[in-house]
Write a protein that holds these residues in place. Sequence first.
Motif, PDB file in Angstrom:
ATOM      1  N   VAL A  88      -3.278  17.446   6.764  1.00  0.00           N
ATOM      2  CA  VAL A  88      -4.188  16.299   6.804  1.00  0.00           C
ATOM      3  C   VAL A  88      -3.770  15.255   5.766  1.00  0.00           C
ATOM      4  O   VAL A  88      -3.719  14.055   6.059  1.00  0.00           O
ATOM      5  N   LEU A  89      -3.454  15.708   4.565  1.00  0.00           N
ATOM      6  CA  LEU A  89      -3.080  14.759   3.510  1.00  0.00           C
ATOM      7  C   LEU A  89      -1.742  14.080   3.815  1.00  0.00           C
ATOM      8  O   LEU A  89      -1.563  12.893   3.524  1.00  0.00           O
ATOM      9  N   ALA A  90      -0.811  14.804   4.415  1.00  0.00           N
ATOM     10  CA  ALA A  90       0.459  14.187   4.816  1.00  0.00           C
ATOM     11  C   ALA A  90       0.212  13.153   5.915  1.00  0.00           C
ATOM     12  O   ALA A  90       0.813  12.072   5.914  1.00  0.00           O
ATOM     13  N   HIS A  91      -0.682  13.456   6.842  1.00  0.00           N
ATOM     14  CA  HIS A  91      -1.033  12.491   7.888  1.00  0.00           C
ATOM     15  C   HIS A  91      -1.762  11.287   7.287  1.00  0.00           C
ATOM     16  O   HIS A  91      -1.624  10.166   7.780  1.00  0.00           O
ATOM     17  N   ALA A  92      -2.545  11.510   6.240  1.00  0.00           N
ATOM     18  CA  ALA A  92      -3.213  10.398   5.559  1.00  0.00           C
ATOM     19  C   ALA A  92      -2.174   9.472   4.938  1.00  0.00           C
ATOM     20  O   ALA A  92      -2.286   8.238   5.025  1.00  0.00           O
ATOM     21  N   ALA A  93      -1.154  10.043   4.312  1.00  0.00           N
ATOM     22  CA  ALA A  93      -0.076   9.229   3.742  1.00  0.00           C
ATOM     23  C   ALA A  93       0.672   8.487   4.855  1.00  0.00           C
ATOM     24  O   ALA A  93       0.997   7.305   4.717  1.00  0.00           O
ATOM     25  N   LEU A  94       0.901   9.170   5.945  1.00  0.00           N
ATOM     26  CA  LEU A  94       1.569   8.554   7.093  1.00  0.00           C
ATOM     27  C   LEU A  94       0.727   7.411   7.657  1.00  0.00           C
ATOM     28  O   LEU A  94       1.254   6.356   8.015  1.00  0.00           O
ATOM     29  N   ALA A  95      -0.583   7.612   7.698  1.00  0.00           N
ATOM     30  CA  ALA A  95      -1.488   6.594   8.235  1.00  0.00           C
ATOM     31  C   ALA A  95      -1.440   5.306   7.425  1.00  0.00           C
ATOM     32  O   ALA A  95      -1.640   4.220   7.961  1.00  0.00           O
ATOM     33  N   ARG A  96      -1.160   5.418   6.144  1.00  0.00           N
ATOM     34  CA  ARG A  96      -1.080   4.205   5.333  1.00  0.00           C
ATOM     35  C   ARG A  96       0.360   3.746   5.141  1.00  0.00           C
ATOM     36  O   ARG A  96       0.645   2.839   4.377  1.00  0.00           O
ATOM     37  N   GLY A  97       1.295   4.363   5.866  1.00  0.00           N
ATOM     38  CA  GLY A  97       2.682   3.939   5.841  1.00  0.00           C
ATOM     39  C   GLY A  97       3.406   4.292   4.560  1.00  0.00           C
ATOM     40  O   GLY A  97       4.369   3.637   4.188  1.00  0.00           O
ATOM     41  N   SER A  98       2.978   5.331   3.899  1.00  0.00           N
ATOM     42  CA  SER A  98       3.541   5.710   2.600  1.00  0.00           C
ATOM     43  C   SER A  98       4.683   6.706   2.744  1.00  0.00           C
ATOM     44  O   SER A  98       4.633   7.624   3.560  1.00  0.00           O
ATOM     45  N   ARG A  99       5.664   6.561   1.890  1.00  0.00           N
ATOM     46  CA  ARG A  99       6.765   7.533   1.849  1.00  0.00           C
ATOM     47  C   ARG A  99       6.303   8.883   1.302  1.00  0.00           C
ATOM     48  O   ARG A  99       7.018   9.869   1.437  1.00  0.00           O
ATOM     49  N   TRP A 100       5.132   8.912   0.673  1.00  0.00           N
ATOM     50  CA  TRP A 100       4.601  10.190   0.168  1.00  0.00           C
ATOM     51  C   TRP A 100       4.352  11.167   1.319  1.00  0.00           C
ATOM     52  O   TRP A 100       4.189  12.363   1.084  1.00  0.00           O
ATOM     53  N   ALA A 101       4.354  10.696   2.545  1.00  0.00           N
ATOM     54  CA  ALA A 101       4.214  11.581   3.705  1.00  0.00           C
ATOM     55  C   ALA A 101       5.380  12.558   3.792  1.00  0.00           C
ATOM     56  O   ALA A 101       5.307  13.560   4.505  1.00  0.00           O
ATOM     57  N   LEU A 102       6.447  12.293   3.060  1.00  0.00           N
ATOM     58  CA  LEU A 102       7.626  13.164   3.064  1.00  0.00           C
ATOM     59  C   LEU A 102       7.510  14.325   2.074  1.00  0.00           C
ATOM     60  O   LEU A 102       8.412  15.166   2.010  1.00  0.00           O
ATOM     61  N   ILE A 103       6.420  14.391   1.326  1.00  0.00           N
ATOM     62  CA  ILE A 103       6.237  15.479   0.355  1.00  0.00           C
ATOM     63  C   ILE A 103       6.400  16.859   0.991  1.00  0.00           C
ATOM     64  O   ILE A 103       7.051  17.729   0.402  1.00  0.00           O
ATOM     65  N   PRO A 104       5.843  17.126   2.173  1.00  0.00           N
ATOM     66  CA  PRO A 104       6.038  18.461   2.759  1.00  0.00           C
ATOM     67  C   PRO A 104       7.513  18.809   2.980  1.00  0.00           C
ATOM     68  O   PRO A 104       7.893  19.976   2.912  1.00  0.00           O
TER      69      PRO A 104
END
Length: 177
Positions: A88-104
């Motif tokens: 969910v948190l990775a999708h939240a980062a993805l939803a705001r267009g953040s590179r933090w979505a790559l943490i996983p």
Amino acid sequence: MARPCSRCPAALSVAYPKLVAGWLTDKKWAVLRSSLLVVGLPAVAGVAVVALAPSLVLGILYGDSYSGAAGVTRILAIIAGLSAFVSVLAHAALARGSRWALIPWAAAVLEIVLIGLRHSTMTEVAQGSGVALIVALLALLATELPKWLGHRSAAPSPATAAGGIAGAAMVVPHPAG
């Protein structure tokens, strides 16, 4: 069995568009909280059953042939439950267009390294997975919660509007004249 929440991907497919839309409103924290609950509650329920009674679950599913795997099953159930929140948190980062979505993905590399270093038992392998997942969860909490608890964000970039990092299309402005 390693995924007590078999409906999590379906719940995330519903939650992601809400996260994208919610990021642009003053109610973004409520949207994130709702997504965490929709995905997390079933995961926690599944974890509770497996973690509290792993021998019973293993016995029902596989008979006595895996009776010695209760300890590692408990660890894997907790890992599976935590992965719902990481998703969910990775999708939240993805939803705001953040590179933090790559943490996983970074956590996956850490997991490979940890398992490579210690893998003589199933429990050591599960512990390596757990450590990497906890690192991912803490990193995503540190990066996402402040953003989602903050004020209304600016309009999304064209990449975010196109579906975030994964679905981003290159947008090149056409010069006028």
